[in-house]
Write an enzyme that holds these catalytic residues in place. Structure first.
Site, PDB file in Angstrom:
ATOM      1  N   ILE A 155      17.822  57.049  20.115  1.00 29.69           N
ATOM      2  CA  ILE A 155      18.531  58.404  20.517  1.00 29.69           C
ATOM      3  C   ILE A 155      17.652  59.545  20.633  1.00 29.69           C
ATOM      4  O   ILE A 155      18.149  60.249  21.733  1.00 29.69           O
ATOM      5  CB  ILE A 155      19.363  58.978  19.093  1.00 29.69           C
ATOM      6  CG1 ILE A 155      20.460  57.619  18.781  1.00 29.69           C
ATOM      7  CG2 ILE A 155      20.136  60.255  19.525  1.00 29.69           C
ATOM      8  CD1 ILE A 155      20.935  57.748  17.489  1.00 29.69           C
ATOM      9  N   THR A 233      22.466  65.843  14.804  1.00 33.67           N
ATOM     10  CA  THR A 233      23.359  64.675  15.119  1.00 33.67           C
ATOM     11  C   THR A 233      23.034  63.515  14.128  1.00 33.67           C
ATOM     12  O   THR A 233      23.431  62.397  14.379  1.00 33.67           O
ATOM     13  CB  THR A 233      23.478  64.310  16.407  1.00 33.67           C
ATOM     14  OG1 THR A 233      22.440  63.777  16.966  1.00 33.67           O
ATOM     15  CG2 THR A 233      24.248  65.437  17.380  1.00 33.67           C
ATOM     16  N   ALA A 234      22.001  63.560  13.001  1.00 34.50           N
ATOM     17  CA  ALA A 234      21.520  62.473  12.461  1.00 34.50           C
ATOM     18  C   ALA A 234      22.179  62.586  11.228  1.00 34.50           C
ATOM     19  O   ALA A 234      23.077  61.749  10.970  1.00 34.50           O
ATOM     20  CB  ALA A 234      20.072  62.683  12.317  1.00 34.50           C
ATOM     21  N   ARG A 235      21.561  63.091  10.182  1.00 32.80           N
ATOM     22  CA  ARG A 235      21.824  63.236   8.614  1.00 32.80           C
ATOM     23  C   ARG A 235      22.239  64.489   8.140  1.00 32.80           C
ATOM     24  O   ARG A 235      21.139  65.100   8.390  1.00 32.80           O
ATOM     25  CB  ARG A 235      21.215  61.949   7.939  1.00 32.80           C
ATOM     26  CG  ARG A 235      21.584  60.707   8.369  1.00 32.80           C
ATOM     27  CD  ARG A 235      22.699  60.335   7.950  1.00 32.80           C
ATOM     28  NE  ARG A 235      22.988  58.735   8.058  1.00 32.80           N
ATOM     29  CZ  ARG A 235      23.502  58.250   9.312  1.00 32.80           C
ATOM     30  NH1 ARG A 235      23.967  59.088  10.212  1.00 32.80           N
ATOM     31  NH2 ARG A 235      23.525  56.962   9.482  1.00 32.80           N
ATOM     32  N   GLU A 264      30.725  65.350   3.560  1.00 31.71           N
ATOM     33  CA  GLU A 264      31.805  64.952   4.401  1.00 31.71           C
ATOM     34  C   GLU A 264      33.259  64.418   3.879  1.00 31.71           C
ATOM     35  O   GLU A 264      33.051  63.464   3.112  1.00 31.71           O
ATOM     36  CB  GLU A 264      31.404  64.184   5.421  1.00 31.71           C
ATOM     37  CG  GLU A 264      29.856  64.518   6.174  1.00 31.71           C
ATOM     38  CD  GLU A 264      29.394  63.599   7.302  1.00 31.71           C
ATOM     39  OE1 GLU A 264      30.022  62.644   7.289  1.00 31.71           O
ATOM     40  OE2 GLU A 264      28.448  63.982   8.047  1.00 31.71           O
ATOM     41  N   HIS A 282      31.207  64.701  12.734  1.00 30.57           N
ATOM     42  CA  HIS A 282      30.309  63.295  12.478  1.00 30.57           C
ATOM     43  C   HIS A 282      30.930  62.491  13.583  1.00 30.57           C
ATOM     44  O   HIS A 282      31.152  61.214  13.261  1.00 30.57           O
ATOM     45  CB  HIS A 282      30.173  62.665  11.061  1.00 30.57           C
ATOM     46  CG  HIS A 282      29.137  61.676  11.056  1.00 30.57           C
ATOM     47  ND1 HIS A 282      28.291  61.946   9.678  1.00 30.57           N
ATOM     48  CD2 HIS A 282      28.389  60.984  11.797  1.00 30.57           C
ATOM     49  CE1 HIS A 282      27.167  61.226   9.919  1.00 30.57           C
ATOM     50  NE2 HIS A 282      27.186  60.437  10.945  1.00 30.57           N
TER      51      HIS A 282
END
Length: 316
Positions: A155, A233-235, A264, A282
């Site tokens: 990514i 956009t990862a964790r 989340e 997410h």
């Protein structure tokens, strides 16, 4: 015949992956939860299941124990496996697989979209027009700016290639530098401190681990360049959200594009009124193309394990 439980919501619409499993005689039990299943919920449905195609569900030791002795494989439809108790899986002889590379384009494009949206204040001008106000908001260009990328896996590498095409200067951090990025895209691999000090944009592409949890804390945010845009956009675990909120409110951090959160669904209303934040649920990998690639890859891994073949992407 094996019993295969699927928990990603998108599996119900992926006919290709369903057919792959059913055409060889397996029973497919499709669940479509509104949010990832909890430990208690999974424990109640995994007994007698041979394979689990999982989303971001809470797959603890108790879940794996409840699936014994039939459970043979847990196939994640993605690359993150921090919600799976890997030690318990090993103890019970359950193979855990991931699907690297299947969603890299989708996630990197969302990261780029968040960068561009924040830079040009698209969300602010859209809101102005919807409120009957013909008001422009002065944005900034990506060209000539410095991007810091933390993690140059599939990514991060894909994002670098796109940002280089927009004329950005690229700094990167990774324990395993890629010569291709250095040679073809003029990427400079540097330490984190230099990335924080010099980057106009910072995009996170690291896994969640003991080492990375909360790495973007108050001290690190204070060390970043004034007005930097932070993209995640990862964790969610990578960022101390309270510290980020304070830095956004003070204006030291120019803006944030967030697709991953500590908890989340994300319900922290303190962020909702900030005009320098873009929030997405997410959804980095949620494109029609990436969903099919990922679920098909997960189904293929399940079939390999059930056929007593070696999976391609087992978590060691």
């Amino acid at each position: 015949m094996a019993v295969i439980l699927t928990t990603p919501r998108s599996f119900s619409s992926c006919k290709k992956a369903q057919e792959m499993l059913r055409q060889v005689g397996h029973e497919v039990r499709i669940q479509s939860p509104v949010k990832p299943f909890t430990e208690m919920e999974l424990c109640g449905m995994i007994k007698g299941v041979d394979a689990l195609i999982a989303g971001l569900d809470e797959i603890t030791s108790a879940v794996i124990q409840a699936g014994a002795p039939t459970l043979k494989v847990i196939a994640r439809n993605g690359v993150g496996y921090n919600n799976i108790d890997i030690a318990a899986a090993r103890e019970y002889g359950v193979t855990v697989t991931i699907t690297p590379g299947t969603n890299s384009i989708a996630v990197c494009e969302l990261a780029f979209a968040l960068m561009m949206g924040l830079s040009r204040k698209v969300h602010i001008m859209d809101a102005n027009i919807r409120n009957g106000q013909w008001i422009r908001a002065a944005g900034s260009e990506l060209y000539g700016k410095t991007l810091g990328v933390l993690g140059t896996g599939a990514i991060g590498s894909a994002l670098i290639k796109r940002c280089a095409a927009f004329g950005m200067n690229i700094l990167a951090y990774d324990l395993a530098p890629k010569e291709e990025l250095i040679t073809n895209f003029n990427v400079q691999y540097v330490d984190l401190e230099r990335i924080y000090q010099e980057s106009d944009y910072i995009s996170l592409h690291l896994p969640a681990s003991v080492q990375t949890k909360g790495m973007i804390n108050a001290e690190v945010l204070a060390s970043m360049k004034q007005g930097v845009y932070l993209i995640n956009t990862a964790r969610g675990d990578l960022i101390d959200e309270n510290a980020l909120l304070a830095a956004l409110q003070s204006g030291h951090i120019g803006g944030a594009g967030l697709d991953a959160f500590v908890h989340e669904p994300f319900t922290d209303e303190r962020f909702w009124g900030l005009s320098n934040v873009l929030l997405t649920p997410h959804s980095g990998s949620y494109t029609a193309e990436a969903v099919e690639r990922t679920l098909v890859a997960a189904a293929q891994e399940v079939l390999r394990v059930l056929n007593q073949e070696k999976p391609l992407y087992a978590v060691e």
